[in-house]
Design an enzyme around this catalytic site. Structure first.
Site, mmCIF file in Angstrom:
data_model
loop_
_atom_site.group_PDB
_atom_site.id
_atom_site.type_symbol
_atom_site.label_atom_id
_atom_site.label_comp_id
_atom_site.label_asym_id
_atom_site.label_seq_id
_atom_site.Cartn_x
_atom_site.Cartn_y
_atom_site.Cartn_z
ATOM 1 N N GLU A 198 0.873 -1.172 0.000
ATOM 2 C CA GLU A 198 0.000 0.000 0.000
ATOM 3 C C GLU A 198 0.908 1.218 0.000
ATOM 4 O OE1 GLU A 198 -2.370 -3.245 1.594
ATOM 5 O OE2 GLU A 198 -0.625 -2.354 2.525
ATOM 6 N N ASN B 42 2.042 10.051 -2.241
ATOM 7 C CA ASN B 42 3.448 9.675 -2.385
ATOM 8 C C ASN B 42 3.751 9.306 -3.843
ATOM 9 O OD1 ASN B 42 6.083 8.859 -2.061
ATOM 10 N ND2 ASN B 42 5.668 7.603 -0.255
ATOM 11 N N TYR C 249 7.617 2.195 -7.793
ATOM 12 C CA TYR C 249 6.975 0.884 -7.823
ATOM 13 C C TYR C 249 6.497 0.536 -9.235
ATOM 14 C CZ TYR C 249 6.961 1.670 -2.754
ATOM 15 O OH TYR C 249 7.327 1.939 -1.462
#
Length: 154
Positions: A108, A113, A120
């Site tokens: 998560e 962010n 990611y």
């Protein structure tokens, strides 16, 4: 140099993990030293810590169940952010997951962010869900992401 939790004393490790977290998150560490101690004692938890020339740069932690894992922390000390260390930690993590025959890993990330989310995505994680009000301090939505480890390794 990367260290696993088995290579470092638990209490000292928990204190250092908390210290890195406290100084890295804008609202302080989401976990206390005691929570890190409890988590370190779990058989299903793993920590990968990056220490360079005696300086604790960051860490990634995750839990695994059978052939799946969930990342609980990806933390880089503020002094070392935006210098490629998060990228290196994620690469090392993926290598470990391949060795452990993990098929997929979840995490998560706060909606705000964007730099972490971009990292990611660059590593192959895909957004699979949105959790309303998932985070506190401050309250914020979370994005659930998943990486199919076997697809990355092929």
């Amino acid at each position: 140099m990367y260290y696993s939790k088995k290579q470092l004393p638990t209490q000292k490790l928990a204190e250092n993990l908390w210290s890195i977290s406290e100084g890295s998150y804008s609202n302080g560490s989401p976990w206390s030293t005691e929570q890190f101690c409890v988590d370190l004692a779990q058989k299903t938890s793993e920590y990968l810590v990056l220490i360079k020339e005696g300086c604790w740069i960051g860490f990634v932690s995750y839990h695994f169940v059978l052939d799946e894992a969930e990342i609980t922390h990806v933390v880089i000390h503020k002094e070392f952010q935006h210098k490629g260390y998060g990228n290196k930690l994620i690469d090392q993590l993926i290598q470990k997951l391949v060795e452990q025959e993990i098929c997929q890993v979840f995490l998560e990330v706060r909606v705000s962010n964007t730099s972490a989310k971009k990292l990611y995505e660059k590593k192959g994680f895909k957004t699979i869900d949105h959790r309303k009000g998932y985070y506190s301090r401050p309250k914020e939505d979370g994005i659930v992401m998943c990486l199919k480890v076997k697809e990355v390794n092929q």
